[in-house]
Enzyme design. Structure first.
Site, PDB file in Angstrom:
ATOM      1  N   ARG A  71       7.485  -2.360  -0.573  1.00 52.22           N
ATOM      2  CA  ARG A  71       7.427  -1.064  -1.076  1.00 52.22           C
ATOM      3  C   ARG A  71       8.178  -0.386  -0.947  1.00 52.22           C
ATOM      4  NH1 ARG A  71       2.802   1.008  -2.468  1.00 52.22           N
ATOM      5  NH2 ARG A  71       3.586   3.076  -1.010  1.00 52.22           N
ATOM      6  N   ARG A  97      18.540   0.262   2.164  1.00 55.84           N
ATOM      7  CA  ARG A  97      20.142   1.328   1.332  1.00 55.84           C
ATOM      8  C   ARG A  97      21.127   1.162   2.753  1.00 55.84           C
ATOM      9  NH1 ARG A  97      16.738   5.526  -1.434  1.00 55.84           N
ATOM     10  NH2 ARG A  97      15.107   4.998  -2.410  1.00 55.84           N
ATOM     11  N   ARG A 103      -8.578  -0.183   5.022  1.00 61.14           N
ATOM     12  CA  ARG A 103      -8.364   0.501   6.434  1.00 61.14           C
ATOM     13  C   ARG A 103      -8.676   1.726   6.035  1.00 61.14           C
ATOM     14  NH1 ARG A 103      -8.008  -1.349  11.135  1.00 61.14           N
ATOM     15  NH2 ARG A 103      -6.290   0.232  12.010  1.00 61.14           N
ATOM     16  N   ARG A 150       1.147   8.798  11.214  1.00 57.43           N
ATOM     17  CA  ARG A 150       1.919   9.773  11.508  1.00 57.43           C
ATOM     18  C   ARG A 150       1.855  11.186  11.332  1.00 57.43           C
ATOM     19  NH1 ARG A 150       2.316   7.662   4.524  1.00 57.43           N
ATOM     20  NH2 ARG A 150       0.191   8.174   4.324  1.00 57.43           N
ATOM     21  N   GLU A 172      -2.273  11.661  11.380  1.00 58.35           N
ATOM     22  CA  GLU A 172      -2.995  10.327  11.358  1.00 58.35           C
ATOM     23  C   GLU A 172      -3.389   9.853  11.666  1.00 58.35           C
ATOM     24  OE1 GLU A 172      -1.796  10.148   6.839  1.00 58.35           O
ATOM     25  OE2 GLU A 172      -2.028   8.611   6.444  1.00 58.35           O
ATOM     26  N   TYR A 230      -4.095  -2.220  -3.584  1.00 57.94           N
ATOM     27  CA  TYR A 230      -2.879  -0.752  -3.439  1.00 57.94           C
ATOM     28  C   TYR A 230      -2.511  -0.407  -4.436  1.00 57.94           C
ATOM     29  CZ  TYR A 230       0.234   0.532   0.628  1.00 57.94           C
ATOM     30  OH  TYR A 230       0.683   1.508   1.647  1.00 57.94           O
ATOM     31  N   ASP A 262      -0.503   2.479  -6.390  1.00 62.23           N
ATOM     32  CA  ASP A 262      -0.292   3.563  -6.996  1.00 62.23           C
ATOM     33  C   ASP A 262      -0.829   5.174  -7.723  1.00 62.23           C
ATOM     34  OD1 ASP A 262       1.805   4.108  -3.405  1.00 62.23           O
ATOM     35  OD2 ASP A 262       3.479   2.793  -5.694  1.00 62.23           O
TER      36      ASP A 262
HETATM   37  N1  UDP Z   1       5.812   1.198   7.620  1.00 57.26           N
HETATM   38  C1  UDP Z   1       6.220   0.763   8.700  1.00 57.26           C
HETATM   39  N2  UDP Z   1       6.917   2.059   9.207  1.00 57.26           N
HETATM   40  C2  UDP Z   1       6.616   3.299   8.035  1.00 57.26           C
HETATM   41  C3  UDP Z   1       6.578   3.346   7.422  1.00 57.26           C
HETATM   42  C4  UDP Z   1       5.927   2.004   6.895  1.00 57.26           C
HETATM   43  O1  UDP Z   1       6.126  -0.306   9.590  1.00 57.26           O
HETATM   44  O2  UDP Z   1       7.515   3.913   9.119  1.00 57.26           O
HETATM   45  C5  UDP Z   1       5.532  -0.230   6.332  1.00 57.26           C
HETATM   46  C6  UDP Z   1       3.668  -0.291   6.941  1.00 57.26           C
HETATM   47  O3  UDP Z   1       3.590  -1.346   7.126  1.00 57.26           O
HETATM   48  C7  UDP Z   1       3.607   0.633   5.752  1.00 57.26           C
HETATM   49  C8  UDP Z   1       3.853  -0.536   4.343  1.00 57.26           C
HETATM   50  O4  UDP Z   1       5.273   0.008   5.379  1.00 57.26           O
HETATM   51  O5  UDP Z   1       1.802   0.071   5.610  1.00 57.26           O
HETATM   52  C9  UDP Z   1       4.067   0.634   3.511  1.00 57.26           C
HETATM   53  O6  UDP Z   1       4.697   1.606   3.152  1.00 57.26           O
HETATM   54  P1  UDP Z   1       4.096   3.288   3.049  1.00 57.26           P
HETATM   55  O7  UDP Z   1       5.068   4.065   2.661  1.00 57.26           O
HETATM   56  O8  UDP Z   1       5.145   2.840   1.636  1.00 57.26           O
HETATM   57  O9  UDP Z   1       2.928   3.423   2.236  1.00 57.26           O
HETATM   58  P2  UDP Z   1       1.593   4.626   2.056  1.00 57.26           P
HETATM   59  O10 UDP Z   1       1.672   6.178   2.019  1.00 57.26           O
HETATM   60  O11 UDP Z   1       1.352   4.048   1.151  1.00 57.26           O
HETATM   61  O12 UDP Z   1       0.726   4.465   3.477  1.00 57.26           O
END
Ligand code: UDP
Length: 381
Positions: free
Chosen positions: A171, A175, A247, A277, A298, A346, A348
């Site tokens: 996902r 870059r 989860r 986060r 969260e 999962y 979007d």
């Molecule tokens: N992830 C991570 N560190 C980060 C952000 C994301 O390890 O700082 C991993 C984590 O396993 C997460 C996945 O990347 O479930 C997808 O992240 P995304 O931000 O797309 O998750 P969402 O916003 O859908 O919870």
């Protein structure tokens, strides 16, 4: 036909609208007291901030039809998701980009140099990454993985990243320039009045009746010509073979006068910080201005029977159980399972809307041709 949509989230609203526009009589029920499912937004009375009640939802897509569709119902304001992460006492930019690499390794690399450097750290013996950890080691190497992904992922998913699918990490892009846009989609934005206003407008059609705070019992399905179920797939069967794993999230809400963190999303990569986060909701609406601030800290944990399911886990055990429920669902007639919970994926928001449009059209085609509507309009699960 008399059609029931169970769930007033994106799936139920969009498919319901397609059917109503084609002349079907659509009823939408939802157990909650609001529409829009988990993308529900409301205005906090104290601060005036538009709050994402079930956590942050940022709209992004490459699908021009989906983008046009949402813009039909709500004005979208430009929004770029720029996520920061705190790891071992320092703040970095995500997704991993040239700024992150230079700051993390104390370098002044140009793009080609950074690419060569990261390739020298990557584990190239992994030809086909079989899991989340291998995907990370193959593309960014151990140090960045340990700082930004390992701890976060353990907290978010409650398991060893070695047992998670590589697709979860896919996902996120890496870059070798200073582009810190979290998403790489052509269209990105935020609904000016929030998602709930947008979904309410999708549902606002003379052929649609909405009943909130209304539970539906699958035993009553026979009263309808067709039912679209966007609740949990296993919930349709009363969880009688066991529960598909999810989860859930706990949000510790707090308020502040001023700007608490200076950005919408701050991730926490360290395993010993219990939250994943912190989101500061007023920054999701940068076109607005508020003195007060609403924040969510969260936390992720295993979903119990009384919790709200968020992320489907889809590991080996869940897949075996899923296969059993899917088989039983396919044997039913008069019901179609839709959306994140109904198909246990999962998803979007843009994918959910794309599938809801396709599902609605598939139903119209089935009716026109006198064919039964299948239990799943999307394949494979
Ligand atoms: N992830 C991570 N560190 C980060 C952000 C994301 O390890 O700082 C991993 C984590 O396993 C997460 C996945 O990347 O479930 C997808 O992240 P995304 O931000 O797309 O998750 P969402 O916003 O859908 O919870």
């Amino acid at each position: 036909m008399r059609v029931l949509m169970v769930g007033a989230g994106l799936s139920g609203a969009v498919t319901g609208r397609i059917l109503a526009e084609a002349g079907h009589a659509v009823t939408v029920v939802d157990a909650r007291d609001h529409v829009a499912g988990n993308c529900h937004t409301y205005r906090d009375p104290e601060t005036g901030v538009l709050v994402h009640a079930y956590g942050p939802h940022i709209f992004h897509t490459d699908d021009a039809e989906v983008w046009d569709y949402v813009n039909r119902f709500e004005t979208f304001q430009p929004y770029r998701n720029r996520v920061k992460t705190t790891s071992r006492g320092a703040v970095y930019s995500l997704p991993v980009n040239l700024h992150t690499i230079n700051q993390f390794f104390g370098k002044t690399f140009r793009p080609d140099e950074a690419r060569a450097f990261i390739e020298s750290l990557a584990d190239t013996t992994i030809a086909e990454p079989a899991n989340f950890e291998e995907q990370a080691l193959r593309f960014i190497g151990r140090d960045l993985y340990a700082a930004f992904f390992e701890g976060y992922t353990r907290k978010q998913w409650g398991c060893d990243p070695k047992v998670l699918p590589a697709s979860i990490l896919k996902r996120l892009p890496v870059r070798f320039n200073y582009d810190d846009n979290y998403f790489f989609h052509r269209f990105q934005g935020m609904p000016e009045g929030g998602y709930t206003a947008m979904v309410a407008r999708i549902l606002d059609h003379p052929g649609i009746a909405v009943h909130l705070s209304t539970r539906f019992d699958p035993k009553d399905a026979g009263q309808w010509d067709h039912v679209f179920w966007s609740g949990p797939l296993d919930g349709w069967f009363g969880y009688d073979e066991g529960r598909l794993g999810y989860r859930t999230l706990d949000f510790e809400r707090f308020t502040y006068r001023g700007d608490w963190q200076g950005c919408a999303v701050m991730n926490y990569g360290d395993a010993d910080v219990p939250w994943t986060r912190i989101t500061e909701h007023k920054h999701f609406a940068p076109w607005e201005s508020h003195e007060g601030s609403v924040l969510y800290r969260e936390y992720s944990r295993a979903c119990g029977p009384d919790d709200i399911p968020y992320y489907p886990i889809r590991l080996v055990a869940e897949k075996a159980l899923l296969a059993r429920y899917v088989e039983r669902a396919r044997a039913l007639s008069g019901v179609t399972f839709v959306g994140r919970l109904g198909t246990y994926r999962y998803l979007d928001m843009d994918v959910t809307i794309r599938e809801a449009l396709d599902t609605g059209r598939a139903f119209l085609a089935a009716c026109a041709e006198g064919r039964p509507m299948p239990a799943f309009a999307v394949a494979p699960l």
